[in-house]
Design a protein around this motif. Structure first.
Motif, short mmCIF file in Angstrom:
data_model
loop_
_atom_site.label_atom_id
_atom_site.label_comp_id
_atom_site.label_asym_id
_atom_site.label_seq_id
_atom_site.Cartn_x
_atom_site.Cartn_y
_atom_site.Cartn_z
N LEU A 129 29.50 39.01 44.26
CA LEU A 129 28.91 40.19 44.91
C LEU A 129 27.66 40.68 44.16
CD1 LEU A 129 32.20 42.11 45.80
CD2 LEU A 129 30.67 40.91 47.39
N TRP B 73 25.90 45.43 47.95
CA TRP B 73 26.39 46.72 47.47
C TRP B 73 27.91 46.63 47.39
CZ3 TRP B 73 30.08 50.04 49.09
CH2 TRP B 73 30.15 51.26 48.42
N HIS B 74 28.44 47.09 46.27
CA HIS B 74 29.90 47.17 46.12
C HIS B 74 30.24 48.20 45.05
CE1 HIS B 74 28.76 44.24 43.03
NE2 HIS B 74 29.89 44.51 42.41
N GLU B 75 31.45 48.68 45.15
CA GLU B 75 31.98 49.63 44.19
C GLU B 75 33.40 49.19 43.89
OE1 GLU B 75 32.72 54.31 44.51
OE2 GLU B 75 30.71 53.69 45.15
N LEU C 125 32.22 50.91 55.72
CA LEU C 125 32.76 50.32 54.50
C LEU C 125 34.17 49.80 54.74
CD1 LEU C 125 31.78 53.02 51.83
CD2 LEU C 125 30.54 50.93 52.43
N VAL D 91 37.93 46.60 45.90
CA VAL D 91 36.47 46.54 45.92
C VAL D 91 36.01 47.02 47.28
CG1 VAL D 91 36.38 44.09 46.58
CG2 VAL D 91 34.43 45.13 45.44
N TRP D 92 35.04 47.91 47.25
CA TRP D 92 34.49 48.51 48.46
C TRP D 92 33.19 47.80 48.77
CZ3 TRP D 92 38.06 51.78 50.23
CH2 TRP D 92 38.98 52.28 49.31
N VAL D 93 33.05 47.29 49.96
CA VAL D 93 31.84 46.59 50.38
C VAL D 93 31.45 47.08 51.78
CG1 VAL D 93 32.30 44.52 48.99
CG2 VAL D 93 33.12 44.63 51.34
N LEU E 151 30.71 41.87 54.42
CA LEU E 151 31.94 41.07 54.35
C LEU E 151 32.01 40.09 55.51
CD1 LEU E 151 34.67 40.44 53.02
CD2 LEU E 151 35.67 42.21 54.48
#
Length: 162
Positions: free
Chosen positions: A10, A16-18, A127, A139-141, A146
């Motif tokens: 990623l 973008w990811h968190e 998201l 993991v947030w994408v 995705l």
């Protein structure tokens, strides 16, 4: 791909990811106890197969939704469905129960898993939160990212309503 490889993928792909690290969780009830930054984007992932063990499906829906496999079968014209075994999960996606994730399809070298994702994940904020092939993090994408990653890998993606 394992957890660290997913994070690297990623980052290197500039997606973008968190990341939310947490204790291992094995079901949605256990995840409810975790303080999540985007609870409305949390995904429930079901790995199912048909009665001939020829077709495999990963179904991702909002965490509070239920999936009626009979209704899914009728709507998508599949054979009779049931949950895939732990052996199937390991052999096809390299995952253990509790760590089911769309990122597991990156381990599906034959691209046999069809991905069905709830269209609601595309609504604002767009998201989705899934495990990075390990149930000790979420993991947030961006949902569009995705979907693109899975399509580029070669698996079929179906955006549908549940």
């Amino acid at each position: 791909m394992n957890k660290d490889e997913i994070f690297n993928f990623l980052t290197e792909g500039n997606f973008w990811h968190e990341i939310t690290e947490h204790e291992a969780v094995y079901n949605m009830e256990e995840l409810d106890a975790v303080d999540l930054p985007y609870p409305e984007a949390d995904a429930k992932n079901l790995f199912v197969r048909d009665d001939k063990k020829r077709n495999f499906y990963l179904i991702s829906v909002k965490g509070d939704k239920r999936v009626d496999l009979k209704e899914f079968r009728t709507k998508h014209e599949t054979r009779r469905l049931s949950f895939a075994s732990a052996d199937d999960l390991m052999n096809v996606m390299g995952l253990i129960p509790g760590a089911v994730s769309p990122f597991g399809m990156l381990n599906d070298t034959d691209c046999i898993v069809q991905f069905y994702i709830d269209e609601e994940f595309l609504t604002d904020p767009g998201l989705i939160g899934v495990h990075p092939n390990d149930n000790t993090a979420t993991v947030w994408v961006k949902t569009e990212d995705l979907i693109g990653i899975i399509k580029e890998h070669g698996n079929q993606v179906h955006v549908t309503s549940f």
